[in-house]
Design a protein around this motif. Structure first.
Motif, PDB file in Angstrom:
ATOM      1  N   VAL A  57      46.714  29.108 -79.667  1.00 27.10           N
ATOM      2  CA  VAL A  57      45.800  28.857 -78.543  1.00 27.10           C
ATOM      3  C   VAL A  57      45.628  27.349 -78.331  1.00 27.10           C
ATOM      4  O   VAL A  57      45.721  26.866 -77.195  1.00 27.10           O
ATOM      5  CB  VAL A  57      44.443  29.548 -78.794  1.00 27.10           C
ATOM      6  N   SER A  58      45.392  26.606 -79.411  1.00 26.13           N
ATOM      7  CA  SER A  58      45.188  25.164 -79.257  1.00 26.13           C
ATOM      8  C   SER A  58      46.463  24.474 -78.778  1.00 26.13           C
ATOM      9  O   SER A  58      46.385  23.487 -78.049  1.00 26.13           O
ATOM     10  CB  SER A  58      44.708  24.541 -80.568  1.00 26.13           C
ATOM     11  N   GLY A  59      47.609  24.995 -79.157  1.00 22.15           N
ATOM     12  CA  GLY A  59      48.875  24.422 -78.677  1.00 22.15           C
ATOM     13  C   GLY A  59      49.018  24.541 -77.176  1.00 22.15           C
ATOM     14  O   GLY A  59      49.432  23.594 -76.498  1.00 22.15           O
ATOM     15  N   VAL A  60      48.658  25.694 -76.639  1.00 23.91           N
ATOM     16  CA  VAL A  60      48.736  25.897 -75.183  1.00 23.91           C
ATOM     17  C   VAL A  60      47.720  25.008 -74.474  1.00 23.91           C
ATOM     18  O   VAL A  60      48.042  24.335 -73.485  1.00 23.91           O
ATOM     19  CB  VAL A  60      48.517  27.388 -74.830  1.00 23.91           C
ATOM     20  N   VAL A  61      46.484  24.984 -74.976  1.00 21.05           N
ATOM     21  CA  VAL A  61      45.446  24.152 -74.350  1.00 21.05           C
ATOM     22  C   VAL A  61      45.822  22.675 -74.448  1.00 21.05           C
ATOM     23  O   VAL A  61      45.665  21.920 -73.482  1.00 21.05           O
ATOM     24  CB  VAL A  61      44.066  24.428 -74.985  1.00 21.05           C
ATOM     25  N   LEU A  62      46.331  22.255 -75.603  1.00 23.37           N
ATOM     26  CA  LEU A  62      46.751  20.857 -75.755  1.00 23.37           C
ATOM     27  C   LEU A  62      47.886  20.503 -74.820  1.00 23.37           C
ATOM     28  O   LEU A  62      47.916  19.392 -74.265  1.00 23.37           O
ATOM     29  CB  LEU A  62      47.178  20.589 -77.202  1.00 23.37           C
ATOM     30  N   ALA A  63      48.817  21.412 -74.625  1.00 24.48           N
ATOM     31  CA  ALA A  63      49.927  21.141 -73.702  1.00 24.48           C
ATOM     32  C   ALA A  63      49.387  20.881 -72.297  1.00 24.48           C
ATOM     33  O   ALA A  63      49.814  19.934 -71.623  1.00 24.48           O
ATOM     34  CB  ALA A  63      50.912  22.303 -73.700  1.00 24.48           C
ATOM     35  N   VAL A  64      48.439  21.694 -71.862  1.00 22.79           N
ATOM     36  CA  VAL A  64      47.842  21.502 -70.534  1.00 22.79           C
ATOM     37  C   VAL A  64      47.082  20.178 -70.474  1.00 22.79           C
ATOM     38  O   VAL A  64      47.235  19.403 -69.517  1.00 22.79           O
ATOM     39  CB  VAL A  64      46.918  22.685 -70.183  1.00 22.79           C
ATOM     40  N   LEU A  65      46.271  19.895 -71.509  1.00 20.31           N
ATOM     41  CA  LEU A  65      45.490  18.660 -71.515  1.00 20.31           C
ATOM     42  C   LEU A  65      46.384  17.420 -71.544  1.00 20.31           C
ATOM     43  O   LEU A  65      46.152  16.452 -70.804  1.00 20.31           O
ATOM     44  CB  LEU A  65      44.542  18.632 -72.719  1.00 20.31           C
ATOM     45  N   VAL A  66      47.399  17.423 -72.388  1.00 15.46           N
ATOM     46  CA  VAL A  66      48.254  16.236 -72.526  1.00 15.46           C
ATOM     47  C   VAL A  66      49.114  16.031 -71.284  1.00 15.46           C
ATOM     48  O   VAL A  66      49.235  14.910 -70.781  1.00 15.46           O
ATOM     49  CB  VAL A  66      49.114  16.334 -73.805  1.00 15.46           C
ATOM     50  N   VAL A  67      49.705  17.105 -70.766  1.00 18.26           N
ATOM     51  CA  VAL A  67      50.518  16.969 -69.545  1.00 18.26           C
ATOM     52  C   VAL A  67      49.638  16.520 -68.382  1.00 18.26           C
ATOM     53  O   VAL A  67      50.024  15.645 -67.595  1.00 18.26           O
ATOM     54  CB  VAL A  67      51.272  18.270 -69.228  1.00 18.26           C
ATOM     55  N   GLY A  68      48.438  17.093 -68.282  1.00 20.63           N
ATOM     56  CA  GLY A  68      47.502  16.651 -67.240  1.00 20.63           C
ATOM     57  C   GLY A  68      47.122  15.192 -67.414  1.00 20.63           C
ATOM     58  O   GLY A  68      47.081  14.429 -66.441  1.00 20.63           O
ATOM     59  N   HIS A  69      46.846  14.790 -68.634  1.00 26.34           N
ATOM     60  CA  HIS A  69      46.487  13.400 -68.924  1.00 26.34           C
ATOM     61  C   HIS A  69      47.625  12.458 -68.536  1.00 26.34           C
ATOM     62  O   HIS A  69      47.401  11.445 -67.864  1.00 26.34           O
ATOM     63  CB  HIS A  69      46.170  13.276 -70.416  1.00 26.34           C
ATOM     64  N   LEU A  70      48.833  12.780 -68.953  1.00 25.06           N
ATOM     65  CA  LEU A  70      49.981  11.929 -68.635  1.00 25.06           C
ATOM     66  C   LEU A  70      50.266  11.905 -67.136  1.00 25.06           C
ATOM     67  O   LEU A  70      50.580  10.841 -66.570  1.00 25.06           O
ATOM     68  CB  LEU A  70      51.219  12.384 -69.400  1.00 25.06           C
ATOM     69  N   LEU A  71      50.157  13.046 -66.488  1.00 27.35           N
ATOM     70  CA  LEU A  71      50.392  13.105 -65.052  1.00 27.35           C
ATOM     71  C   LEU A  71      49.381  12.245 -64.305  1.00 27.35           C
ATOM     72  O   LEU A  71      49.751  11.456 -63.431  1.00 27.35           O
ATOM     73  CB  LEU A  71      50.328  14.559 -64.569  1.00 27.35           C
ATOM     74  N   ILE A  72      48.126  12.371 -64.671  1.00 28.68           N
ATOM     75  CA  ILE A  72      47.087  11.612 -63.976  1.00 28.68           C
ATOM     76  C   ILE A  72      47.195  10.125 -64.304  1.00 28.68           C
ATOM     77  O   ILE A  72      47.142   9.278 -63.409  1.00 28.68           O
ATOM     78  CB  ILE A  72      45.697  12.171 -64.337  1.00 28.68           C
ATOM     79  N   GLN A  73      47.357   9.786 -65.599  1.00 25.83           N
ATOM     80  CA  GLN A  73      47.370   8.379 -65.990  1.00 25.83           C
ATOM     81  C   GLN A  73      48.628   7.649 -65.522  1.00 25.83           C
ATOM     82  O   GLN A  73      48.552   6.510 -65.062  1.00 25.83           O
ATOM     83  CB  GLN A  73      47.284   8.241 -67.518  1.00 25.83           C
ATOM     84  N   LEU A  74      49.786   8.293 -65.652  1.00 26.41           N
ATOM     85  CA  LEU A  74      51.035   7.573 -65.414  1.00 26.41           C
ATOM     86  C   LEU A  74      51.592   7.745 -64.013  1.00 26.41           C
ATOM     87  O   LEU A  74      52.288   6.869 -63.519  1.00 26.41           O
ATOM     88  CB  LEU A  74      52.089   8.015 -66.434  1.00 26.41           C
ATOM     89  N   VAL A  75      51.308   8.856 -63.361  1.00 29.89           N
ATOM     90  CA  VAL A  75      51.897   9.105 -62.049  1.00 29.89           C
ATOM     91  C   VAL A  75      50.888   8.841 -60.932  1.00 29.89           C
ATOM     92  O   VAL A  75      51.154   8.075 -60.013  1.00 29.89           O
ATOM     93  CB  VAL A  75      52.445  10.553 -61.963  1.00 29.89           C
ATOM     94  N   LEU A  76      49.724   9.446 -61.025  1.00 29.20           N
ATOM     95  CA  LEU A  76      48.768   9.362 -59.922  1.00 29.20           C
ATOM     96  C   LEU A  76      47.936   8.078 -59.919  1.00 29.20           C
ATOM     97  O   LEU A  76      47.496   7.632 -58.873  1.00 29.20           O
ATOM     98  CB  LEU A  76      47.840  10.579 -59.954  1.00 29.20           C
ATOM     99  N   ASP A  77      47.705   7.492 -61.093  1.00 30.41           N
ATOM    100  CA  ASP A  77      46.860   6.300 -61.151  1.00 30.41           C
ATOM    101  C   ASP A  77      47.630   4.996 -61.265  1.00 30.41           C
ATOM    102  O   ASP A  77      47.068   3.969 -61.621  1.00 30.41           O
ATOM    103  CB  ASP A  77      45.881   6.409 -62.327  1.00 30.41           C
ATOM    104  N   GLY A  78      48.920   4.991 -61.030  1.00 33.76           N
ATOM    105  CA  GLY A  78      49.665   3.747 -60.961  1.00 33.76           C
ATOM    106  C   GLY A  78      50.388   3.320 -62.211  1.00 33.76           C
ATOM    107  O   GLY A  78      50.926   2.216 -62.242  1.00 33.76           O
TER     108      GLY A  78
END
Length: 160
Positions: A57-78
Motif C-alpha cells: 500500500v505504501s509503495g503505491v501511495v509513495l509512487a503517486v506522491l513522488v511522481v506528483g512531486h516531481l511532475l509539479i516541481q520539475l515540469v509545471l513549476d519551471g
C-alpha cells in the motif's frame, strides 16, 4: 519398447548420485524454533502480514506522491533552477504542501525501514547481531522522522 531405470545412462553431475548415494539435503538458512504454547494462542499477531500489506500500500501511495512531486516541481513549476529557499518558503506557506511533504517523508522512512528490517531478518545470522542492527535501524528511522517533521512544522521563512 520400455526402458527400465537401470537402462538410463546418467551423465554429468547426476552420475554421482544413486539409490545408495543420494543427493545431499539442503538445510534451511536458519533453524526454526518450535512454537511454544504462547505463540499459538489467540494473542499472536500477524506483524509480518501487516508489514507485507503496508509495503504494498505504501509503495503505491509513495509512487503517486513522488511522481506528483516531481511532475509539479520539475515540469509545471519551471524546473530545478527555480528551487530556492524562497520557493520552499512559498510552498510550505500552504498546509496542503506541508501535508504532502510530511506524508511523503513518513511513508518513505517507514517503507524503507520496513524493507531494511526484512533484509536484516533474512541475512543477519546471529540473534544478537540481528537485534542490534534492528535497534540501530529503528533509532535512525525515528530520528529522521522526528527531525523531518520538526523542520516541516517549525520552518520559518523569515529567518536571517
Amino acid at each position: 519398447m520400455t526402458m527400465a531405470t537401470s537402462d538410463v545412462e546418467l551423465t554429468g553431475s547426476s552420475a554421482a548420485y544413486s539409490a545408495d548415494n543420494p543427493a545431499p539435503l539442503i538445510e534451511a538458512p536458519r533453524a526454526r524454533t518450535p512454537r511454544s504454547a504462547r505463540s499459538t494462542s489467540r494473542t499472536r499477531t500477524n506483524f509480518e502480514l501487516y508489514g507485507w500489506v503496508f509495503m504494498r500500500v505504501s509503495g503505491v501511495v509513495l509512487a503517486v506522491l513522488v511522481v506528483g512531486h516531481l511532475l509539479i516541481q520539475l515540469v509545471l513549476d519551471g524546473g530545478v533552477s527555480k528551487v530556492s529557499f524562497a520557493f520552499v518558503a512559498g510552498r510550505w506557506a500552504s498546509p496542503f504542501w506541508m501535508g504532502w511533504d510530511l506524508v511523503m517523508l513518513w511513508l518513505a522512512m517507514l517503507h524503507g525501514g520496513n524493507g531494511l528490517r526484512t533484509v536484516i531478518n533474512d541475512y543477519a545470522e546471529r540473534d544478537g547481531t540481528r537485534f542490534w542492527l534492528k535497534m540501530l535501524l529503528y533509532a535512525a528511522t525515528v530520528f529522521t522522522i522526528l527531525l523531518g517533521t520538526l523542520v516541516i512544522f517549525t520552518f520559518d521563512p523569515n529567518i536571517r
